[in-house]
Enzyme design. Structure first.
Site, short mmCIF file in Angstrom:
data_model
loop_
_atom_site.label_atom_id
_atom_site.label_comp_id
_atom_site.label_asym_id
_atom_site.label_seq_id
_atom_site.Cartn_x
_atom_site.Cartn_y
_atom_site.Cartn_z
CG HIS A 35 21.94 -28.63 6.70
ND1 HIS A 35 22.55 -27.85 7.66
CD2 HIS A 35 22.85 -28.77 5.70
CE1 HIS A 35 23.77 -27.52 7.26
NE2 HIS A 35 23.99 -28.09 6.06
CD GLN A 65 27.12 -27.92 10.67
OE1 GLN A 65 27.87 -28.63 11.35
NE2 GLN A 65 25.87 -27.67 11.01
CB SER A 66 28.66 -23.04 5.45
OG SER A 66 27.58 -23.53 4.69
CG ASN A 115 28.92 -31.17 4.84
OD1 ASN A 115 29.53 -32.20 4.57
ND2 ASN A 115 28.45 -30.35 3.89
CG HIS A 167 23.91 -31.30 1.83
ND1 HIS A 167 24.09 -30.16 1.06
CD2 HIS A 167 24.46 -31.01 3.03
CE1 HIS A 167 24.72 -29.24 1.77
NE2 HIS A 167 24.96 -29.74 2.97
CG ASP A 227 22.22 -26.16 -1.60
OD1 ASP A 227 22.64 -26.68 -0.55
OD2 ASP A 227 22.75 -25.16 -2.14
P1 AMP Z 1 26.59 -26.91 4.69
O1 AMP Z 1 27.80 -26.37 4.01
O2 AMP Z 1 26.57 -28.40 4.84
O3 AMP Z 1 26.34 -26.19 6.00
O4 AMP Z 1 25.36 -26.61 3.74
C1 AMP Z 1 24.70 -25.38 3.69
C2 AMP Z 1 24.03 -25.32 2.35
O5 AMP Z 1 23.06 -24.27 2.39
C3 AMP Z 1 24.94 -25.04 1.17
O6 AMP Z 1 24.92 -26.11 0.25
C4 AMP Z 1 24.37 -23.75 0.58
O7 AMP Z 1 24.42 -23.73 -0.83
C5 AMP Z 1 22.95 -23.78 1.09
N1 AMP Z 1 22.29 -22.49 1.17
C6 AMP Z 1 22.81 -21.33 1.63
N2 AMP Z 1 21.87 -20.35 1.60
C7 AMP Z 1 20.74 -20.91 1.09
C8 AMP Z 1 19.43 -20.43 0.81
N3 AMP Z 1 19.09 -19.13 1.05
N4 AMP Z 1 18.52 -21.28 0.29
C9 AMP Z 1 18.87 -22.56 0.05
N5 AMP Z 1 20.08 -23.09 0.30
C10 AMP Z 1 21.00 -22.29 0.83
#
Ligand code: AMP
Length: 128
Positions: free
Chosen positions: A114, A108-109, A101, A116, A45
């Site tokens: 995925h 979830q963003s 998430n 974690h 991450d």
């Molecule tokens: P979520 O909030 O569960 O959707 O997790 C998305 C994750 O992707 C977050 O923890 C971010 O820090 C991670 N993330 C965003 N952009 C990147 C990237 N380019 N490489 C690796 N992780 C990323």
């Protein structure tokens, strides 16, 4: 239907060029890849929340883990098996946390499924 699909229907539209994790899987955006299987990719991450913070994604674009089990239970099993492989490789023998998430309210963003994998420090409960 996934939480995100139910909210906006944007998940499918984000596939491919518009999806960050599809682009990482395709090698178009750099990431520190630590493990790969035929149907999964694991990478660190970019904003780690623990000494070990690895994301494991299916190569297939689906918005959430529930969509993945609907699409291919075998690929979900492969994803979970990859969790164990990553935990072993990272030396997380004292324990680790796995987080899916699902949906915006759960933070979830990125709407490409995925998990974690967080470890290397003590965790608290309940999560924030
Ligand atoms: P979520 O909030 O569960 O959707 O997790 C998305 C994750 O992707 C977050 O923890 C971010 O820090 C991670 N993330 C965003 N952009 C990147 C990237 N380019 N490489 C690796 N992780 C990323």
């Amino acid at each position: 239907m996934s939480a995100e699909s139910a909210e906006s229907g944007a998940g499918a539209a984000q596939a491919g060029a518009d999806c960050l994790f599809c682009r990482i899987v395709a090698g178009e955006i750099p990431a520190t890849v630590v493990h790969e299987t035929p149907n999964t990719v694991a990478f660190r991450d970019v904003d780690p929340q623990a000494p070990t913070h690895v994301l494991i994604v299916p190569r297939r674009h689906v918005p959430t883990v529930v969509d993945l089990v609907d699409a291919s239970p075998g690929e979900l099993a492969e994803l979970v098996r990859a969790v164990g492989d990553v935990a072993r490789m990272e030396g997380l023998d004292r324990g680790y946390r796995t987080v899916f998430n699902t949906g915006r309210e759960a933070h979830q963003s990125v709407f490409h499924a995925h998990v974690h994998v967080l470890g290397g420090r003590s965790m608290t409960w309940p999560p924030g």
